[in-house]
Design an enzyme around this catalytic site. Sequence first.
Site, PDB file in Angstrom:
ATOM      1  CD  GLU A 102      19.100 -33.309 -25.255  1.00 38.54           C
ATOM      2  OE1 GLU A 102      19.910 -34.182 -25.540  1.00 38.54           O
ATOM      3  OE2 GLU A 102      19.416 -32.243 -24.703  1.00 38.54           O
ATOM      4  CB  CYS A 115      13.975 -24.925 -22.187  1.00 38.22           C
ATOM      5  SG  CYS A 115      14.780 -24.614 -23.750  1.00 38.22           S
ATOM      6  CB  CYS A 122      18.001 -27.069 -35.774  1.00 34.01           C
ATOM      7  SG  CYS A 122      17.500 -25.385 -36.177  1.00 34.01           S
ATOM      8  CB  CYS A 126      23.206 -21.289 -35.670  1.00 33.21           C
ATOM      9  SG  CYS A 126      21.646 -20.537 -36.175  1.00 33.21           S
ATOM     10  CB  CYS A 129      23.666 -23.932 -32.398  1.00 35.96           C
ATOM     11  SG  CYS A 129      22.333 -24.847 -31.595  1.00 35.96           S
ATOM     12  N   GLY A 175      15.507 -26.926 -32.480  1.00 35.72           N
ATOM     13  CA  GLY A 175      14.667 -26.583 -33.621  1.00 35.72           C
ATOM     14  C   GLY A 175      14.366 -25.102 -33.769  1.00 35.72           C
ATOM     15  CD  GLU A 176      13.400 -20.473 -36.117  1.00 39.05           C
ATOM     16  OE1 GLU A 176      14.430 -20.168 -35.494  1.00 39.05           O
ATOM     17  OE2 GLU A 176      12.315 -19.874 -35.959  1.00 39.05           O
ATOM     18  CB  SER A 207      13.762 -18.433 -28.878  1.00 33.49           C
ATOM     19  OG  SER A 207      15.041 -17.997 -29.282  1.00 33.49           O
ATOM     20  CG  ASN A 307      26.333 -22.865 -22.725  1.00 30.87           C
ATOM     21  OD1 ASN A 307      26.870 -22.529 -21.683  1.00 30.87           O
ATOM     22  ND2 ASN A 307      25.063 -22.603 -22.995  1.00 30.87           N
ATOM     23  CB  CYS A 350      21.745 -21.999 -24.685  1.00 29.38           C
ATOM     24  SG  CYS A 350      20.686 -21.098 -23.624  1.00 29.38           S
TER      25      CYS A 350
END
Length: 375
Positions: A102, A115, A122, A126, A129, A175-176, A207, A307, A350
């Site tokens: 996305e 973004c 990922c 976390c 998320c 993703g990281e 980020s 969110n 997010c």
Amino acid sequence: MNVPVNLLDKPVKQNLLGMTLQDLEVFFTKSGEKAFRASQVMKWLHQHLAADFDEMTNISKTLRETLKQVASIDAPEIVFDQTSSDGTRKWVMQIDGGNKIETVYIPESGRGTLCISSQVGCALDCSFCSTARQGFSRNLTSAEIVAQVWMASRLLGSNSREDRKITNVVLMGMGEPLLNYDNVLKAITIFMHDNAYGLSKRRVTLSTSGVLPKLDLLGQDTNVALAVSLHAVTDKIRDSLVPVNKKYPLKDLMASCRQYINNQSAKTHITFEYVMLDGVNDSRDDAVKLVKLLKGITAKVNLIPFNPFPDSGYECSPMPVIKEFKEILMKSGLIATIRKTRGEDIDAACGQLVGKVEDKSRRERKFENPRYGMK
Ligand code: SAH
């Protein structure tokens, strides 16, 4: 030109979208062409957003025909394109048989932020998320990362430098990014290159949750703006929210952040992202500890209202609590903002980016697996 072949003797076409100027120069000189073709082609690809070699009119027809044999301009297919009531636009792109990613465009007055994703899913897990729930499938190639900007620029009609719709790129999607270091670095190089998108270092933001050895490397290799997903002020809470903290705890993370700033020649700051979770990390004491933790670092704090997504187990802190938290930070001299949630009605906010991921990570112990670059 030499035509590379695969095992089936079919030509393997090289996707030029993910190549830096240096890569393109190697590509052309290896094939007996002049190196300056590289900058010509790079401009066609990223300034004129050419999708076809025939558009490249300052290149001879013969070379264009050869390029069609050995190279491609290959972008993922758009399978979903929706615009939110607030103007936020979300695309889902199909990158291979089982995987989708996305990309989100956020227009604001005077700027437009794209973004983008750096991985399919990922591996960091976390707990707040929703991307994490999808698991991890694979790293994106540099072409797949760059193609998100290329494609969005085309779809937004942003192909002249005067009327640029995308002024900022943030690696804050799925993703990281630091776990896909080489491809992300190539993509960043292309975003910032004058023959391509020409974005300044302040307009490209990476980020990260804090994958430290790579964060230190990033400070040496580039000078993009850095955002760190902090989310907690004690190791105990951060361990539970951002499990990579078990490997790289707060003390080390803060030391790396200080080092990142020291590496930069010009004055710079780090943005610390802090998701506001009701009763978890949002007390006055947390705010006071945050001030202490960030002492000596040129920092901005971005408070992100959580969110929600189904079965997350978390609630967003009430707005008065978020505002009070912000006030405590501001009174101590920190710059703090509350992130305006955008694109909520189309699940573009997010932590809501889930795409569709063919999870390949569930059967393995994530942080000890060298495939994720964590060892
Ligand atoms: N892996 C990177 C980039 C992706 S996440 C990182 O951790 O920074 C981008 C930002 O969205 C991070 O700050 C992340 O913590 C935040 N985020 C994730 N899930 C969220 C949610 N449900 N609500 C609000 N913010 C969220």
